[in-house]
Design an enzyme around this catalytic site. Structure first.
Site, PDB file in Angstrom:
ATOM      1  N   LYS A   9      18.494   7.855  -1.116  1.00 55.47           N
ATOM      2  CA  LYS A   9      18.339   7.099   0.129  1.00 55.47           C
ATOM      3  C   LYS A   9      19.690   6.531   0.563  1.00 55.47           C
ATOM      4  CE  LYS A   9      17.099   2.680   0.711  1.00 55.47           C
ATOM      5  NZ  LYS A   9      18.079   1.627   0.423  1.00 55.47           N
ATOM      6  N   HIS A  66      13.690   4.870  -5.150  1.00 54.64           N
ATOM      7  CA  HIS A  66      13.704   4.525  -6.573  1.00 54.64           C
ATOM      8  C   HIS A  66      12.572   3.569  -6.954  1.00 54.64           C
ATOM      9  CE1 HIS A  66      15.954   0.925  -5.318  1.00 54.64           C
ATOM     10  NE2 HIS A  66      15.639   0.404  -6.484  1.00 54.64           N
ATOM     11  N   LYS A  84       9.618   2.992 -10.627  1.00 57.59           N
ATOM     12  CA  LYS A  84       9.423   1.784 -11.446  1.00 57.59           C
ATOM     13  C   LYS A  84       8.042   1.845 -12.108  1.00 57.59           C
ATOM     14  CE  LYS A  84      12.419  -1.107  -8.594  1.00 57.59           C
ATOM     15  NZ  LYS A  84      13.390  -1.935  -9.247  1.00 57.59           N
ATOM     16  N   GLU A 141      15.092 -11.238  -2.483  1.00 51.51           N
ATOM     17  CA  GLU A 141      16.307 -11.127  -3.309  1.00 51.51           C
ATOM     18  C   GLU A 141      17.195 -12.339  -3.071  1.00 51.51           C
ATOM     19  OE1 GLU A 141      18.100  -6.934  -3.696  1.00 51.51           O
ATOM     20  OE2 GLU A 141      17.452  -7.088  -1.624  1.00 51.51           O
ATOM     21  N   ASP A 198      16.865  -1.103   5.430  1.00 50.51           N
ATOM     22  CA  ASP A 198      17.348  -1.049   4.048  1.00 50.51           C
ATOM     23  C   ASP A 198      16.214  -1.054   3.025  1.00 50.51           C
ATOM     24  OD1 ASP A 198      19.364  -1.031   2.049  1.00 50.51           O
ATOM     25  OD2 ASP A 198      19.108  -3.182   1.755  1.00 50.51           O
ATOM     26  N   HIS A 234      11.066   1.128   0.617  1.00 50.47           N
ATOM     27  CA  HIS A 234      10.387   0.532  -0.530  1.00 50.47           C
ATOM     28  C   HIS A 234       9.096  -0.215  -0.153  1.00 50.47           C
ATOM     29  CE1 HIS A 234      14.165   1.632  -2.150  1.00 50.47           C
ATOM     30  NE2 HIS A 234      14.818   0.508  -1.944  1.00 50.47           N
ATOM     31  N   LYS A 250      17.286 -10.989   1.949  1.00 53.59           N
ATOM     32  CA  LYS A 250      18.382 -11.301   1.020  1.00 53.59           C
ATOM     33  C   LYS A 250      18.766 -12.770   1.212  1.00 53.59           C
ATOM     34  CE  LYS A 250      20.569  -6.772   0.536  1.00 53.59           C
ATOM     35  NZ  LYS A 250      20.109  -6.422  -0.804  1.00 53.59           N
TER      36      LYS A 250
END
Ligand code: BG6
Length: 455
Positions: A142, A172, A176, A210, A229, A234, A317
């Protein structure tokens, strides 16, 4: 099983922090016996330097496994736009496959920027690097484009030269352990699946918080923002896994069909955006940037299972926590208590990280009181039951080797997710202090949409 990994973009952070450690783990656990590892990039570095960088991130390693990797690793300076380089690479691969007695299985991993995907894809096919005695699979890291148009263009280019079963688009998060567990848990437990619908559920929250700021990725981040992002990929993948209809089997295309259905039909009802204070001073960020570093979304899926059940996403973030979790809030029960009704309803929480596990919040009797309940949490800690678990990239590379595409994103899923994110109109962006829970104006958005965030 043997394989040659060819990493394009080998001097990048991803190779150092994730890919080399994952390949090492596959060797160390005995899953990969024979291997060649070929790093490619424009820089003039050595393979020793690349491996040393990875070693630093990994800490202690098993000497034997590390030596196996070392003896089979190579680096070639490579210009993605120089056609001759592909011819040279082809000869080189044939030589090392012979030297290491490998059967010609090749995994090309494009850890490059998406603007290079077309050129690399075309050259890999035209220069016949994917014509081999074994299998040839191509992995795309990505971001997969930056909007619907760019993603479509990449997909068209890929589909012209490769069949979809050779193509592995990485998200990704799908590697997990706890994300892999969402569907397994839901479909193997009778106490869950029958409740997984509008009759029993009131709302679903997907949270991706985050503490991290944009750091050295200011330039990239500024032209993307949190929506591109982490939400487009995700968060929407987590949502699709949670909301999908039961696939015929929990394998490859059945799962992808079910997820794609969700992504094609889900609608965004409301969006709230924020930007952390000091973002404009980050390196690479435009002076007057209105790029969002925080977003909450309310979404709805108008089908019999989910009609009337809002899905909420929160991602950002510079917040006060590192936390990724999914929360299913149940509807209230009819209150039969004479003194006080339960303060809240039940929740099922899937904690993806940092503390992987599940929690069920139930009401239970308070001692010394006859008719009063209090919410308590029954929890499962993944780490306690399974002290050793593979990292996401180890799972992902292993699945590519095995040709298992269930945790890779198909072209229609990616395009549907970009279409959805592209449907967001320009919104006001509110400021928030670093280390907070987001902009203070969020409180009235929450109130308006009846959302009480669990985290
Ligand atoms: C990446 C984003 O895809 O995911 C990053 O580009 C984000 O901005 C990261 O920090 C989060 O991944 P993880 O695995 O650390 O939760």
């Amino acid at each position: 099983m043997d394989v040659t990994f060819i990493i394009l973009g080998a001097t990048g952070d991803l190779n150092k922090r994730k890919l080399i450690p994952a390949i090492y783990n596959l060797i160390e656990s005995g899953r990969v016996k024979k291997i060649a590892f070929v790093g490619l990039s424009r820089s003039k570095v050595t393979i020793e330097k690349i491996l040393a960088g990875a070693h630093e991130c990994m800490g202690k390693v098993d000497r034997k496994a590390w030596n196996t990797l070392k003896k089979s690793s190579y680096y070639i300076p490579f210009d993605l736009y120089e056609e001759d380089n592909y011819d040279q690479l082809k000869d080189f691969l044939e030589k090392i496959e012979q030297k290491h007695a490998l059967s010609g299985n090749r995994i090309f991993y494009l850890a490059t920027l998406p603007q290079h995907f077309d050129t690399v894809t075309k050259n890999l096919a035209e220069k016949k690097l994917t014509k081999t005695k074994g299998y040839a699979r191509v992995v795309y890291e990505k971001p997969f484009g930056h909007d619907l148009k760019s993603a479509k263009k990449i997909n068209q280019c890929i589909n012209r030269v490769f069949s979809e079963d050779q193509v592995y688009r990485i998200d990704h998060y799908l590697g997990k352990e706890l994300v892999g567990n969402i569907a397994l848990m839901r479909f193997t437990n009778r106490i869950l699946e029958p409740q997984w619908n509008a009759e029993h559920l009131e709302s679903v929250q997907i949270i991706m918080e985050e503490k991290l700021l944009v750091g050295s990725r200011g330039k990239f981040y500024d032209s993307n923002g949190v929506l591109n992002d982490v939400v487009q990929n995700h968060a929407l993948q987590l949502l699709a896994l949670t909301a999908m209809e039961p696939p015929k089997l929990l394998t490859g295309n059945y799962i992808r069909d079910a997820k794609a259905e969700v992504l094609k039909h889900i609608k965004i009802d409301s969006v709230f955006l924020g930007q952390y204070e000091g973002y404009l001073q980050e390196e690479g960020v435009e002076k007057n940037s209105t790029t969002e570093t925080f977003a909450t979304l309310k979404l709805s899926l108008d089908n019999p299972r989910w009609s009337g059940v809002p899905f909420f996403i929160k991602a950002g973030k510079g917040l006060d926590k590192n936390e990724v979790s999914i929360h299913l809030k149940f509807k209230p029960v009819e209150c039969l208590l004479s003194e006080a009704c339960p303060a809240d309803t039940n929740y099922l929480t899937m904690n993806i990280q940092p503390k992987a596990g599940f929690e069920i919040e139930l009401n239970t009797k308070v001692p010394f009181k006859k008719n009063i309940v209090k919410p308590v949490i029954m929890s499962f800690s993944h780490e306690n039951y399974f002290p050793k678990s593979p990292e996401a990239y180890e799972n992902l590379l292993w699945d590519v080797m095995n040709g298992d595409q269930s945790v890779f994103v198909r072209n229609d899923e990616i395009e549907a997710a970009w279409k959805l994110i592209g449907s967001i109109k320009h919104n006001k962006v509110y400021q928030y202090p670093i280390g907070s829970k987001g902009p203070k104006e969020l409180i009235s958005w929450n109130k308006k949409h009846g959302i009480n965030w669990r985290v």
